[in-house]
Design a protein around this motif. Structure first.
Motif: not given
Lengths: 115, 706, 265
Positions: B615, B618, B668-669, B671-673, B676
């Motif tokens: 993560e 990326a 959002d992605e 923040g999601r990464g 995680i």
């Protein structure tokens, strides 16, 4: 990784099978196809039992498919057996409760109940 | 407000019956007379709203003499409304109700104007038009769209905010005129502008491809350059370079995004033709002067607003890449020879490896012309072993220096991978049999296993190495001792010993000039070195050697030359510099997984760490490198020890990129990464700096918190 | 670079008073606060500024990369606060500036005493289990509308309303640029604003906050305001008896009273 749709079941249930690593490198190309992958299905199961890796990019794909299904009114479940990496990640992002099931049989049961 | 009977600023709407500047009626206080508008509608004081709050008194309702004006108002070709300043509709004419397909009671008192518009118009109204109206008190001919049962109706909206009646309350008069023609005209202009921008973008993209291809080195360099400049910039979401193999078949060489398959039946067409569209994929042949080198397979971005592919541009890309591959093939034939030559030239260099650091100091003796015989050397023996040597050839002058040079080379020559320090000394014994000046030289030789920190060392008549642990007191290593070179008493077997280093532990090798003084014994000198070195463990390697030599030698009593070498083990480290390209994620995960397994991480812990690191990389690639694939991301994994008596092993993974951190928490992605990462590892730390961002993941090797 | 010039910063009010910074939202500029800010000038140092690309800001300072996310605008705000060297400030952010304030306060909490969020929305687009009020298609439609208005906006920038009859209170030069962003920048700012998702940033904020919500607001509906309130630890919420997204213009006296009450408490 690969993502393919199996031929629909007689009752309109469609199974999508993803294998390999669903990560930020491969998912962006798949996102625009999410809607067409679920178009016309009455219910959709995404089978991740053959997926070896899932990251937030992969979660994005799951999310996109879930939305596409919601738009089409089709119930949606993800087959991610307990103890596998995809399941762990779905749990981490809080999507497991709503979406994850342990095997395809459970998915079919849940989807037919929801449909 | 002044009257504008001639509508001077709107000559193109002479028929405009209800221009918003003219909502007035004869008795309107600001507009005592409007004789040229006898039909002017009675608005907003129409009969339906006798209780109209802004108009407390209108005794003449509903017998108002200008009932016909109301009629005209209702049937105006423009849609007319009055609003409260907050947008609530107070009244609307028939035209508007017809357009919107609504009844008066659906609209008046409950709806806002923005509720009648399409979403874009609604946002435009709320964020631009309403504030503009409230501040400037008017709007002129703004294009918006009204929702109608038959779809969107483009209109031009004008509005004024004015005081109603003679009370303090204010109302907004709005006129919407159908704008089909103007809207079409604007759309055409916008389309023309877009097309101009597009061709400019394409030209610039093609120039970028040309520039990248001209700099590319080797076949993979050409493939990478293509993927970098000819995929996303030319409107594709994924691309794969397929190259012709020796057997003439095509196989995928490099990809960005998911592999784009070559689906039949492209081959025949691709070999002879222009780029060909197969489903959503565009296949671009890469033809050189004599052969088809391969195919660039692209998945076109078919999302909203995506550009259609341009055959001309892709044809040019294919031709240029074909020629670049011609050059690359010629280059690779010669590269093998060049590389060997380069390696031999660099052979004398000291090794650079993230897994260890070293620092050295050499001080000549007081008589500067007297060349000494002290030396140090650092070299690698095999992949994972670094060898260090500090030695001292007896005597001075040119002879000693030459002997030193020969001996230094000899150590490198005999210290093959797999040859331990004792055996190295034995071989040197045979060497000094041939080189008289090197006989009775002393040296210490240590070999550090970079994987586990184990040191094998041997001392031939030399002073003992000093171990400086990262924590705890320094101590001399008295093992592995034997006589100076060539001085063989009895057996020819040399002894050696081992010592285990932890991450950050250091080993100090030195020549006798550092500790020998005329007025003090050797033991006393060693004690002074020990006590001087003890407080220095917090300093960097170079500072330690500088401080030591400074403290011990700057008393004016040092006469001999001095050589000091400090070797520091960083701990087991995995360090990778990866191109800012997401396709590197997968191999990196495998390497990191293997490294963690070697360090004894449990499977779940390892997989969590691999996930978090993936993560982080990326994120660094996507947001820290600003979409510039020529940037790099460095990933470093190391094992360290937690503070506290148990000193449990802790994994530190550092992901560094050249971007700024604050530019990347928006979507959002991302923040999601980050979520995680935070969920699976003990600590996620962001360290922004002027030169980039470091993201540090810290997690216990065993039994982490997650 | 002169940060104060870049953001067209104006400072009024009582020198040395506790600072209040007003940040305008998407669409307009610092004039949005013209009925609110003066009420604080007696007791506070009042700071007004324009986001880069809006009002009297330096358009040349617009950086498509930096300003492609709200973090870039938050960084601008922090640079302004730093340049003014203010003690911890009350930050009043309208619309998208509410989230810009959230990001800035999460990053540098020591610079902020209170946040006042007027019509905040952490995400405009609906999501699984979250209603922001707009679908992605609707936002795409907005961006298309802005394209359609390309010419209209250009005309807005040109002096086409020379004959404006009355401008009570304001000289024309003051309002010349009001709500007239450079169209290309406005389109990008719209994209940045309406496609951002800052829900995860709310729990990062430790600064006490007041949420001001219109009774009806199609841009940031009351349920979104509640969402912000519930996810900001220690926040308070006041619902204003007005409709629309700009209570600072439509009900300035209510905004002033709510902020003053909150700061007095």
């Amino acid at each position: 990784m690969t993502l393919r749709a199996l031929p629909d079941e007689a009752d309109g249930l469609r199974v999508l099978v993803a294998t390999g690593e669903l990560d930020a490198a491969v998912v962006p190309a798949l996102l625009p196809r999410a809607a067409s992958l679920v178009a016309g299905a009455r219910a959709v199961a995404l089978d991740l039992s053959g997926a070896t890796f899932l990251d937030s990019g992969g979660v994005r794909l799951v999310d996109q498919l879930a939305r596409a299904c919601a738009d089409g009114g089709a119930p949606f479940r993800v087959v991610a057996p307990r103890g596998t990496r995809p399941r762990r990640v779905l749990e981490l992002v809080g999507m497991a409760d709503a979406l994850a099931v342990d095997d395809l049989g459970a998915a079919v049961t849940a989807l037919r109940a929801a449909g | 407000m002044t009257g504008h009977p001639e509508h001077p600023e709107h000559p193109e709407h002479p028929e405009h019956p209800e221009h918003p500047e003219h909502p007035e009626h004869p008795e309107h206080p600001e507009h005592p007379e409007h004789p040229e508008h006898p039909e002017h509608p009675e608005h907003p004081e129409h009969p339906e709203h006798p209780e109209h709050p802004e108009h407390p008194e209108h005794p003449e309702h509903p017998e108002h003499p200008e009932r016909s004006a109301r009629e005209a108002w209702e049937r105006s070709p423009s849609a007319l409304l009055t609003l409260r300043p907050d947008g609530t509709v107070l009244d609307a004419n028939r035209t508007l109700l017809d357009w919107a397909g609504l009844e008066r009671e659906d609209v008046v008192g409950s709806r806002t104007l923005s509720g009648l518009l399409t979403v874009g118009g609604r946002i435009f109204w709320e964020t631009h038009l309403a504030p503009l109206l409230l501040v400037e008190r008017r709007l002129d001919e703004v294009a918006v769209e009204v929702r109608t049962p038959r779809g969107r109706l483009p209109v031009l909206m004008s509005a004024v905010l004015t005081t109603a009646g003679d009370g303090p309350a204010e109302v907004v008069h709005v006129a919407l005129s159908s704008a089909g023609d103007r809207s079409r005209y604007e759309r055409e202009l916008v389309a023309a502008r877009r097309e101009a921008e597009r061709s400019e973008t394409r030209l610039r993209a093609l120039q970028a491809v040309t520039a990248a291809l001209s700099r590319a080195v080797g076949v993979d360099g050409v493939a990478d350059a293509l993927l970098r400049t000819a995929v996303a910039p030319l409107g594709a979401s994924a691309g794969t370079v397929w190259l012709t193999g020796e057997d003439g078949g095509l196989s995928p060489r490099r990809s960005t995004g998911a592999v784009v398959e070559l689906r039949p039946p492209p081959f025949g067409e691709v070999v002879h033709g222009e780029p060909v569209l197969v489903g959503e994929d565009l296949l671009v042949p890469l033809r050189g002067q004599t052969a088809l080198h391969g195919v660039l397979a692209l998945t076109l971005d078919r999302g909203a607003g995506a550009e259609p592919p341009s055959v001309d541009v892709h044809t040019a890309v294919g031709q240029q890449a074909g020629l670049a591959l011609d050059r690359a093939h010629r280059y690779e034939e010669r590269a093998g020879i060049a590389e060997q030559l380069q390696r031999s030239l660099l052979a004398g260099e000291h090794p650079h490896d993230e897994r260890f650091t070293f620092a050295t100091v050499y001080r000549p003796g007081v008589e500067a012309l007297e060349v000494g015989g002290d030396w140090f050397d650092v070299f690698t023996a095999g992949e994972d072993v670094v060898s260090v040597v500090v030695g001292d050839v007896v005597g001075r002058g040119l002879g000693a220096a030459v002997a030193m040079g020969q001996l230094r080379s000899a150590v490198r020559a005999v210290a093959d991978p797999g040859t331990g320090p004792a055996q190295v000394l034995s071989r040197l014994d045979r060497f000094v049999d041939q080189v008289e000046a090197a006989r009775t030289a002393t040296l210490v030789h240590a070999q550090l296993d970079l994987g586990d920190g184990c040191v094998r060392y041997a001392c031939a008549g030399h002073l003992p190495p000093l171990l400086l642990p990262a924590q705890g007191a320094p101590r001399y290593l008295w093992g592995g001792r034997s006589t100076p070179l060539g001085v063989v008493l009895g057996t020819r077997d040399r002894g050696e010993d081992t010592v285990q280093l932890g991450p950050g532990d250091r080993l100090l090798l030195y020549t006798d000039g550092l500790v020998e003084r005329r007025e003090q014994g050797l033991d006393e000198g060693l004690d002074v070195l020990l006590s001087t070195a003890a407080p220095l463990h917090g300093l960097g390697a170079q500072e330690v050697v500088e401080s030591l030599t400074g403290a011990l030698l700057d008393d004016g009593n040092a006469r001999d030359d001095v050589c000091v070498l400090l070797l520091s083990w960083s701990g087991p480290v995995l360090e990778r510099r990866v191109a800012a390209d997401l396709t590197g994620l997968s191999p990196l995960r495998r390497e990191l997984g293997a490294w963690l397994a070697e360090r004894g991480a449990e499977e779940e812990t390892a997989e969590d760490l691999v996930l978090a690191a993936s993560e982080a990389v990326a994120n660094a690639v996507e947001h820290g490198c600003g979409g510039r694939p020529e940037q790099h991301v460095t990933v470093r994994a190391e094992l360290t020890r937690a503070a506290g008596p148990a000193r449990d092993p802790v994994v530190l993974i550092t992901v560094a990129d050249p971007g700024r951190w604050r530019a990347r928490t928006a979507s959002d992605e991302r923040g999601r990464g980050l979520g995680i990462m935070r969920a699976v590892v003990d600590e996620v730390r962001v360290e922004p700096s002027d030169t980039g961002t470091r993201l540090v993941l810290r997690h216990a090797l065993r039994g982490g918190a997650a | 670079m002169d940060v104060l010039r870049r953001n067209n910063v104006t400072v009024t009010g009582r020198p040395g008073g506790p600072p209040v910074v007003f940040a305008h939202g998407f669409g307009c500029d610092q004039l949005m606060w013209r009925h609110v800010a003066p009420a604080f000038e007696a007791d506070h140092r009042v700071v007004l500024f324009d986001h880069v690309g809006a009002g009297g800001s330096d358009l040349a300072a617009y950086d498509p990369v930096r300003h492609s996310s709200l973090d870039g605008y938050a960084a601008d705000v922090l640079e302004v606060l730093e340049a003014l060297d203010l003690p911890p400030a009350v930050f009043v952010g309208h619309s998208v500036s509410a989230m810009i304030g959230v990001l800035a306060a999460a990053e540098r909490p020591e610079r902020f005493a209170h946040l006042v969020l007027v019509g905040p929305s952490p995400r405009y687009v609906d999501d699984t289990g979250y209603r922001g009020g707009f679908s992605r298609e609707e936002i795409d439609e907005l961006l298309a509308t802005m394209d359609d208005n390309y010419l209209g906006w250009s005309a807005h920038v040109a002096p086409m309303i020379m004959g404006v009859p009355e401008r009570p209170e304001l000289g024309r030069e003051l309002t010349d640029s009001f709500c007239r962003t450079d169209p290309a920048i406005a389109r990008r700012f719209a994209r940045t604003t309406f496609l951002s998702d800052n829900r995860a940033d709310l729990p990062r904020v430790r600064t006490p906050a007041l949420v001001l919500q219109s009774r009806e607001d199609v841009i940031a509906p009351p349920e979104v305001g509640r969402y912000v309130h519930e996810h900001l630890a220690g926040s308070e919420m006041v619902v204003l008896d007005t409709t629309g997204h700009c209570p600072n213009l439509s009900a300035p006296e209510q905004v002033v009273a709510a902020v003053a009450d909150y700061l007095a408490a």
